[in-house]
Design an enzyme around this catalytic site. Structure first.
Site, mmCIF file in Angstrom:
data_model
loop_
_atom_site.group_PDB
_atom_site.id
_atom_site.type_symbol
_atom_site.label_atom_id
_atom_site.label_comp_id
_atom_site.label_asym_id
_atom_site.label_seq_id
_atom_site.Cartn_x
_atom_site.Cartn_y
_atom_site.Cartn_z
ATOM 1 N N GLY A 226 0.754 -1.119 0.127
ATOM 2 C CA GLY A 226 0.218 -0.031 0.023
ATOM 3 C C GLY A 226 0.683 1.294 0.040
ATOM 4 O O GLY A 226 1.890 1.170 -0.467
ATOM 5 N N ASP A 251 -5.465 -7.684 -7.260
ATOM 6 C CA ASP A 251 -5.266 -7.419 -5.652
ATOM 7 C C ASP A 251 -3.994 -6.736 -5.584
ATOM 8 O O ASP A 251 -2.786 -7.281 -6.204
ATOM 9 C CB ASP A 251 -5.168 -9.007 -5.071
ATOM 10 C CG ASP A 251 -6.244 -9.850 -5.273
ATOM 11 O OD1 ASP A 251 -7.388 -9.368 -5.054
ATOM 12 O OD2 ASP A 251 -6.142 -11.024 -5.881
ATOM 13 N N LEU A 252 -4.269 -5.652 -5.126
ATOM 14 C CA LEU A 252 -3.174 -4.728 -4.865
ATOM 15 C C LEU A 252 -1.858 -5.302 -4.133
ATOM 16 O O LEU A 252 -1.792 -5.667 -3.099
ATOM 17 C CB LEU A 252 -3.706 -3.335 -4.080
ATOM 18 C CG LEU A 252 -2.630 -2.106 -3.882
ATOM 19 C CD1 LEU A 252 -2.235 -1.543 -5.205
ATOM 20 C CD2 LEU A 252 -3.292 -1.163 -2.876
ATOM 21 N N ASP A 253 -0.679 -5.012 -5.008
ATOM 22 C CA ASP A 253 0.532 -5.433 -4.386
ATOM 23 C C ASP A 253 0.568 -7.071 -4.379
ATOM 24 O O ASP A 253 1.610 -7.017 -3.131
ATOM 25 C CB ASP A 253 1.000 -4.444 -3.172
ATOM 26 C CG ASP A 253 1.113 -2.881 -3.492
ATOM 27 O OD1 ASP A 253 1.400 -2.773 -4.653
ATOM 28 O OD2 ASP A 253 0.758 -2.313 -2.754
ATOM 29 N N GLU A 254 -0.204 -7.745 -4.676
ATOM 30 C CA GLU A 254 -0.219 -9.213 -4.424
ATOM 31 C C GLU A 254 0.163 -10.123 -5.432
ATOM 32 O O GLU A 254 0.108 -11.393 -5.553
ATOM 33 C CB GLU A 254 -1.476 -9.692 -3.625
ATOM 34 C CG GLU A 254 -1.621 -8.855 -2.297
ATOM 35 C CD GLU A 254 -2.751 -9.610 -1.765
ATOM 36 O OE1 GLU A 254 -3.393 -10.583 -2.111
ATOM 37 O OE2 GLU A 254 -2.981 -9.029 -0.471
#
Length: 308
Positions: A226, A251-254
Site C-alpha cells: 500500500g 489484488d493490490l501489491d499481491e
C-alpha cells in the site's frame, strides 16, 4: 548470389527460445529435444525445474536453440510442436525469436528515477527491449522523455475520468479499445512508480491481448504493502528496507513476485533517508525484472514465479 550479398531470411541461422509449463511426468525433455533435433535445431542452453519431481508437480523448461531460417519458420514450428508434443503432455508452450526485442510501454507519474534508469539502460542497449512509448498521468516528465526520442502521452486520471483514461491507455497499447488483436505489438507494460491503481477491467483487457504488466513496489513485499511504505518501515523500526518487482493483478501489491532486494538501515535513518536509499534498490530491481521478462526467463507457477 555473390559473397557480399546477404543471405535470404530462410537461410539465416537464428536463436529461438522455447518456454514450457506442464504437469511433470517422464519423457518431457526427451520429446522436446527430439522434436528440435529432427528439425535441424542445435540446442544452445537449457534450464528446467519441477515443483515436485516425486509427487507429480509442475514442470518448467526454458530452452534456447539455433535454427536456420528461424524467423520464417517460427509460427509453423510452434503449430507443429503443439500438435506433436504439446498436446501429448498438456503443455503451455511458447516459441520466441531472440532477435526481436520485446516492445514495452512505461507508465509513470512524477517520480523519475525508475523511468530515467530504464531509458538510460535502453539507450545503452543493455535492457533487451524497445521502448515504444511512455504514458503518464502528469505532464512533468515530458521534456526528460522526449530528450530520449520516445513518444510521450499525457493522460490525466481522476476518479471521474478513470474509465475514459484507461480506454485511451488501452487504445495506445493495443490499437483497439474494445476487442482483442495484435495492435501495435506491445509485449508488456512497466509501471515505473505509476501512482495509480490499474482497474480489474483494464488488466482483464490487457490479459486478452497477452500484455502483462510489471510493477515496482518500494518495499520488501509482503511487508508494508500500500501507500507510504518507507513511513511504515520507519514506524516499525526495521533494519532492512527493500523493493519488489511483481506482476500486476487485481489484488493490490499481491501479484507474483519476480525480483527483490534489500539494503541495511539503522535507527538513525529518517523517512527521507529511507526513500533516497530505497530509490537505488527500486531502479536495480525493476531493471532486472524487465530484462528477465525481455529474455523470456519468467514462468508463472500459480501465485509465484519460476525465474531461470
Amino acid at each position: 548470389m555473390t559473397p557480399s550479398d546477404p543471405a535470404p531470411a530462410s537461410a539465416r541461422p537464428g536463436i529461438g527460445r522455447l518456454l514450457v509449463s506442464c504437469p511433470d511426468q517422464p519423457g518431457i525433455v526427451a520429446a522436446v529435444t527430439a522434436f528440435l533435433f529432427e528439425r535441424g535445431a542445435n540446442i544452445t542452453h537449457s534450464d528446467q525445474y519441477s515443483s515436485d519431481p516425486v509427487g507429480g508437480g509442475r514442470f518448467f523448461l526454458r530452452m534456447a536453440f539455433s535454427l536456420d531460417g528461424l524467423a520464417d519458420r517460427l509460427d509453423a514450428l510452434a503449430a507443429e510442436f503443439d500438435a506433436r508434443v504439446g498436446q501429448r503432455y498438456a503443455m503451455e508452450a511458447r516459441f520466441t525469436d531472440a532477435a526481436r526485442p520485446k516492445r514495452i510501454s512505461i507508465f509513470v507519474s512524477r517520480y523519475d528515477h525508475c523511468l530515467l534508469d530504464l531509458l538510460w539502460r535502453w539507450q545503452r542497449g543493455t535492457l533487451g527491449v524497445e521502448v515504444a512509448s511512455v504514458i503518464a498521468n502528469h505532464d512533468d516528465l515530458r521534456p526528460e522523455v522526449e530528450r530520449f526520442g520516445v513518444p510521450f502521452h499525457h493522460i490525466p486520471v481522476t476518479r471521474e475520468t478513470k474509465p475514459a483514461a484507461e480506454a485511451e491507455q488501452l487504445r495506445l497499447l493495443t490499437g483497439d479499445a474494445g476487442t482483442t488483436g495484435a495492435g501495435p505489438g506491445i509485449d508488456f507494460v512497466v509501471l515505473a512508480r505509476y501512482m495509480q491503481i490499474l482497474s480489474a477491467d483494464l488488466l482483464d483487457r490487457l490479459g486478452r491481448h497477452g500484455i502483462p504488466a510489471i510493477n515496482i513496489h518500494h518495499s520488501f513485499l509482503p511487508a508494508f504493502a500500500g501507500a507510504k511504505p518507507y513511513d511504515q518501515a520507519k514506524r516499525r523500526g526495521v533494519k532492512l528496507i527493500g523493493a519488489t518487482a511483481h506482476f500486476v493483478t487485481a489484488d493490490l501489491d499481491e501479484g507474483p513476485i519476480i525480483e527483490q532486494d534489500v539494503v541495511r538501515v539503522t535507527h538513525e535513518a529518517t523517512p527521507a533517508d529511507l526513500t533516497r536509499w530505497g530509490a537505488d534498490i527500486e531502479r536495480a530491481v525493476l531493471s532486472r525484472a524487465v530484462r528477465w521478462q525481455a529474455e523470456d526467463r519468467i514462468l508463472l507457477n500459480g501465485a509465484t514465479t519460476v525465474v531461470f
